[in-house]
Scaffold this active site. Structure first.
Site, PDB file in Angstrom:
ATOM      1  N   ASN A 153       0.811  -1.231   0.000  1.00  0.00           N
ATOM      2  CA  ASN A 153       0.000   0.000   0.000  1.00  0.00           C
ATOM      3  C   ASN A 153       0.840   1.273   0.000  1.00  0.00           C
ATOM      4  O   ASN A 153       0.428   2.280  -0.550  1.00  0.00           O
ATOM      5  CB  ASN A 153      -1.028  -0.016   1.142  1.00  0.00           C
ATOM      6  N   GLU A 252       4.377  -3.813  12.355  1.00  0.00           N
ATOM      7  CA  GLU A 252       3.417  -2.740  12.086  1.00  0.00           C
ATOM      8  C   GLU A 252       2.244  -3.404  11.385  1.00  0.00           C
ATOM      9  O   GLU A 252       2.347  -3.780  10.211  1.00  0.00           O
ATOM     10  CB  GLU A 252       4.054  -1.671  11.176  1.00  0.00           C
ATOM     11  N   CYS A 286      -3.236   1.721   6.914  1.00  0.00           N
ATOM     12  CA  CYS A 286      -3.432   1.141   8.238  1.00  0.00           C
ATOM     13  C   CYS A 286      -3.997   2.167   9.212  1.00  0.00           C
ATOM     14  O   CYS A 286      -4.562   1.805  10.231  1.00  0.00           O
ATOM     15  CB  CYS A 286      -2.119   0.572   8.747  1.00  0.00           C
ATOM     16  N   GLU A 464       8.297   2.789  14.398  1.00  0.00           N
ATOM     17  CA  GLU A 464       9.148   3.139  13.259  1.00  0.00           C
ATOM     18  C   GLU A 464       9.185   4.661  13.163  1.00  0.00           C
ATOM     19  O   GLU A 464       8.196   5.341  13.419  1.00  0.00           O
ATOM     20  CB  GLU A 464       8.598   2.531  11.973  1.00  0.00           C
TER      21      GLU A 464
HETATM   22  P1  NAD Z   1      -0.098  -9.158   4.064  1.00  0.00           P
HETATM   23  O1  NAD Z   1       0.140  -9.519   5.482  1.00  0.00           O
HETATM   24  O2  NAD Z   1      -0.877 -10.072   3.217  1.00  0.00           O
HETATM   25  O3  NAD Z   1       1.290  -8.964   3.315  1.00  0.00           O
HETATM   26  C1  NAD Z   1       2.314  -8.159   3.851  1.00  0.00           C
HETATM   27  C2  NAD Z   1       3.641  -8.761   3.457  1.00  0.00           C
HETATM   28  O4  NAD Z   1       3.753 -10.058   4.046  1.00  0.00           O
HETATM   29  C3  NAD Z   1       3.827  -8.952   1.951  1.00  0.00           C
HETATM   30  O5  NAD Z   1       5.173  -8.689   1.616  1.00  0.00           O
HETATM   31  C4  NAD Z   1       3.544 -10.435   1.778  1.00  0.00           C
HETATM   32  O6  NAD Z   1       4.180 -10.995   0.650  1.00  0.00           O
HETATM   33  C5  NAD Z   1       4.153 -10.977   3.056  1.00  0.00           C
HETATM   34  N1  NAD Z   1       3.692 -12.314   3.437  1.00  0.00           N
HETATM   35  C6  NAD Z   1       2.451 -12.846   3.320  1.00  0.00           C
HETATM   36  N2  NAD Z   1       2.462 -14.121   3.779  1.00  0.00           N
HETATM   37  C7  NAD Z   1       3.736 -14.390   4.174  1.00  0.00           C
HETATM   38  C8  NAD Z   1       4.390 -15.540   4.725  1.00  0.00           C
HETATM   39  N3  NAD Z   1       3.720 -16.680   4.963  1.00  0.00           N
HETATM   40  N4  NAD Z   1       5.707 -15.450   5.013  1.00  0.00           N
HETATM   41  C9  NAD Z   1       6.382 -14.303   4.779  1.00  0.00           C
HETATM   42  N5  NAD Z   1       5.824 -13.195   4.255  1.00  0.00           N
HETATM   43  C10 NAD Z   1       4.518 -13.241   3.966  1.00  0.00           C
HETATM   44  O7  NAD Z   1      -0.716  -7.712   4.098  1.00  0.00           O
HETATM   45  P2  NAD Z   1      -1.170  -6.816   2.882  1.00  0.00           P
HETATM   46  O8  NAD Z   1      -2.547  -7.150   2.503  1.00  0.00           O
HETATM   47  O9  NAD Z   1      -0.134  -6.827   1.788  1.00  0.00           O
HETATM   48  O10 NAD Z   1      -1.081  -5.380   3.560  1.00  0.00           O
HETATM   49  C11 NAD Z   1      -2.161  -4.802   4.156  1.00  0.00           C
HETATM   50  C12 NAD Z   1      -2.061  -4.880   5.664  1.00  0.00           C
HETATM   51  O11 NAD Z   1      -0.889  -4.188   6.082  1.00  0.00           O
HETATM   52  C13 NAD Z   1      -3.210  -4.206   6.351  1.00  0.00           C
HETATM   53  O12 NAD Z   1      -3.662  -4.981   7.419  1.00  0.00           O
HETATM   54  C14 NAD Z   1      -2.581  -2.912   6.857  1.00  0.00           C
HETATM   55  O13 NAD Z   1      -3.259  -2.350   7.947  1.00  0.00           O
HETATM   56  C15 NAD Z   1      -1.199  -3.324   7.160  1.00  0.00           C
HETATM   57  N6  NAD Z   1      -0.294  -2.166   7.163  1.00  0.00           N
HETATM   58  C16 NAD Z   1       0.169  -1.733   8.366  1.00  0.00           C
HETATM   59  C17 NAD Z   1       0.995  -0.625   8.424  1.00  0.00           C
HETATM   60  C18 NAD Z   1       1.511  -0.138   9.733  1.00  0.00           C
HETATM   61  O14 NAD Z   1       2.471   0.621   9.729  1.00  0.00           O
HETATM   62  N7  NAD Z   1       0.937  -0.528  10.854  1.00  0.00           N
HETATM   63  C19 NAD Z   1       1.367   0.033   7.250  1.00  0.00           C
HETATM   64  C20 NAD Z   1       0.873  -0.440   6.046  1.00  0.00           C
HETATM   65  C21 NAD Z   1       0.039  -1.559   6.022  1.00  0.00           C
END
Ligand code: NAD
Length: 484
Positions: A153, A252, A286, A464
């Site tokens: 995102n 995060e 997020c 962060e």
């Molecule tokens: P996601 O958890 O599906 O993916 C995030 C990352 O994790 C990607 O790089 C993905 O390839 C990786 N991933 C997925 N499964 C994995 C595994 N089994 N092993 C290792 N890596 C793996 O999340 P998303 O849909 O891409 O992102 C959206 C989410 O991120 C939302 O919940 C959002 O709130 C959160 N987010 C949080 C922040 C924050 O700073 N708190 C910032 C941005 C997004």
């Protein structure tokens, strides 16, 4: 940048394709068109990148803080030079409007400069000892090899927010970006390459098989820290597994931000603010408000302005300069919007505007969902319980301050929260009572590279940015010294 060769792996200072030559397609979410390919790496490439980072670590940590800071300043300069190119790529690959992409690049660059400065402030301390012939000293030293897993995102700033503090602290890092946005990650790492950081300090592994790469990272004893931004579900799973090798972990994760509007606020201003932050990045943030609480006496005015603002948004592809809201990232995100709206309306919600997928005006092949305002929301609805991550604004009525604070805190998440009030005492009381890592008072953007970003509860661990951001990459060492 050459996106046709799929040489998107950066290991030990060299760009390469996957060992097998496998690639995966990268698509523009506004049209569904393939815009490039990325190398589809697995465990073998990941292990090589870990080995490169481990080999580079003793050398990099031995550089003085000024050398590391100078390298980051150079990366910062190059990122600003390439800002427009990066923004255009981000709009194409991730879908956000160009204006938003440009501001994300600047936000991403801010972390480089901030942590270049913080590198020089990794202070230790001394502690008065109870024994007169003893000296106690605290050193802060880099944790070692870091694995950074990032989401789609904010595909540039989520990388610099991890790489900059890691490199500033003297760590080396392997970045694994989301499969939806590997080209932005490649473009960011190209800048580190051009700035001539030593080989192995920053490494990049792109993959469509995150679990395989994740397994290799978690298994490795050489990886001493995992920094993850993404969903709560994946973050919890990875953090649990990281304990097997006792890695440092910062997370995060998701959010479920309350946005509270009291009757003593400037209601119109609050509604305009709610529209800006809710529809920012098509709601895929997020810190996006997920529950908008409005005091009963001002709800009609608030909903009118919010609905008007939602209707005025102009959906379009990222590179369409007139677009003010982009597509969702993929079909599953679109399906989630449809499911949440159907569930809410079945349980009594009213759709003030939007509520459905957009297919007209050349949008049919993209993942567009109309900016939506829902009222008559109740806790039984899934939108009240789950992170939406899309352009739906659910509005809930409340009567008293105590009631709304209890409702806002009634979630396992704890990332961002927002309060609109012009009563100073109330602003203090409510900001102290909200159980969230971030509170914006009449402020929809309480974030900056200089400020600590992070959540409580299931929104994650650690911070962060800010002075705190570099701590996540440093171990504390106590040195006791008995004088002869
Ligand atoms: P996601 O958890 O599906 O993916 C995030 C990352 O994790 C990607 O790089 C993905 O390839 C990786 N991933 C997925 N499964 C994995 C595994 N089994 N092993 C290792 N890596 C793996 O999340 P998303 O849909 O891409 O992102 C959206 C989410 O991120 C939302 O919940 C959002 O709130 C959160 N987010 C949080 C922040 C924050 O700073 N708190 C910032 C941005 C997004």
């Amino acid at each position: 940048m050459d996106t046709s060769s799929a040489a998107t792996l950066y290991i030990d200072g060299h760009w390469s394709t996957a060992d097998s030559g496998a690639t995966f397609d990268v698509t523009d979410p506004s049209s569904g068109k393939v815009i490039g390919r990325a190398a589809d790496a697995g465990a073998a490439e990941t292990e090589r990148a870990i080995a490169a980072a481990a080999e580079a670590f003793p050398h990099w940590r031995a550089q003085n803080a000024y050398t590391r800071a100078t390298a980051l300043v150079r990366v910062h300069e190059l990122m600003l030079e390439r800002a427009e190119e990066l923004a255009q790529l981000m709009s194409l690959e991730q879908g956000k409007p160009l204006r938003a992409a440009r501001s994300e690049v600047l936000y991403g660059a801010d972390f480089l400069m901030w942590f270049a400065e913080e590198a020089k402030r990794v202070y230790g301390s001394t502690i008065p000892s109870p024994r007169s012939n003893q000296r106690l000293t605290i050193l802060r030293q880099p944790v070692g090899v870091v694995a950074g897993i990032t989401p789609w995102n904010y595909p540039v700033s989520m990388i610099t927010r991890k790489v900059a503090p890691a490199v500033a602290a003297g760590c080396t890092i392997l970045v694994k970006p989301a499969e939806q946005t590997p080209l932005c990650a490649q473009a960011v790492v190209e800048i580190f390459d051009e700035a001539e950081l030593p080989p192995g300090v920053v490494n990049l592994i792109t993959t469509s098989q995150p679990a395989e790469v994740g397994d290799a990272l978690l298994r490795s004893r050489a990886v001493r820290k995992l920094t993850f931004t993404g969903s709560t579900e994946v973050g919890k799973m990875l953090a649990g597994r990281a304990t097997a090798t006792m890695k440092r972990v910062s997370l995060e994760l998701g959010g479920h931000a309350p946005f509270i509007v009291f009757e003593d606020s400037d209601v119109e201003h609050a509604a305009k603010g709610a529209a800006l932050v809710k529809f920012l990045n098509t709601g895929q943030a997020c810190i996006s408000p997920n529950r908008i609480y409005v005091q009963r006496s001002v709800i009609d005015r608030f909903v009118d302005v919010l609905t008007d603002r939602a209707r005025r948004l102009r959906p379009g592809g990222g590179l369409d300069e007139s677009a003010t809201i982009g597509p969702l990232i993929d079909a599953s995100a679109l399906a989630k919007m449809e499911r949440q709206v159907a569930d809410a309306t079945q349980k009594g919600a009213r759709v003030m505007t939007g509520g459905e997928r957009l297919r007209g005006d050349g949008l049919a092949n993209g993942y567009f969902f109309a900016p939506t305002v829902l009222t008559e929301i109740s806790p039984a609805m899934s939108i009240y319980q789950e992170e939406t991550f899309g352009p739906i604004a659910p509005v809930i009525v409340f009567d008293t301050e105590d009631e709304v604070v209890a409702m806002a805190n009634d979630t396992d998440y704890g990332l961002a929260s927002y309060v609109y009030t012009n009563d100073l005492a109330r602003a203090v009381r409510v900001s102290e009572a909200l159980r969230f890592g971030i509170v914006g008072i009449n402020d929809i953007n309480p974030t900056a590279a200089a400020a600590p970003f992070g959540g409580t509860g299931e929104s994650g661990l650690g911070r962060e940015g800010g002075a705190q951001g570099i701590d996540e990459y440093l171990d504390v060492k106590l040195v006791g010294h008995v004088l002869a």
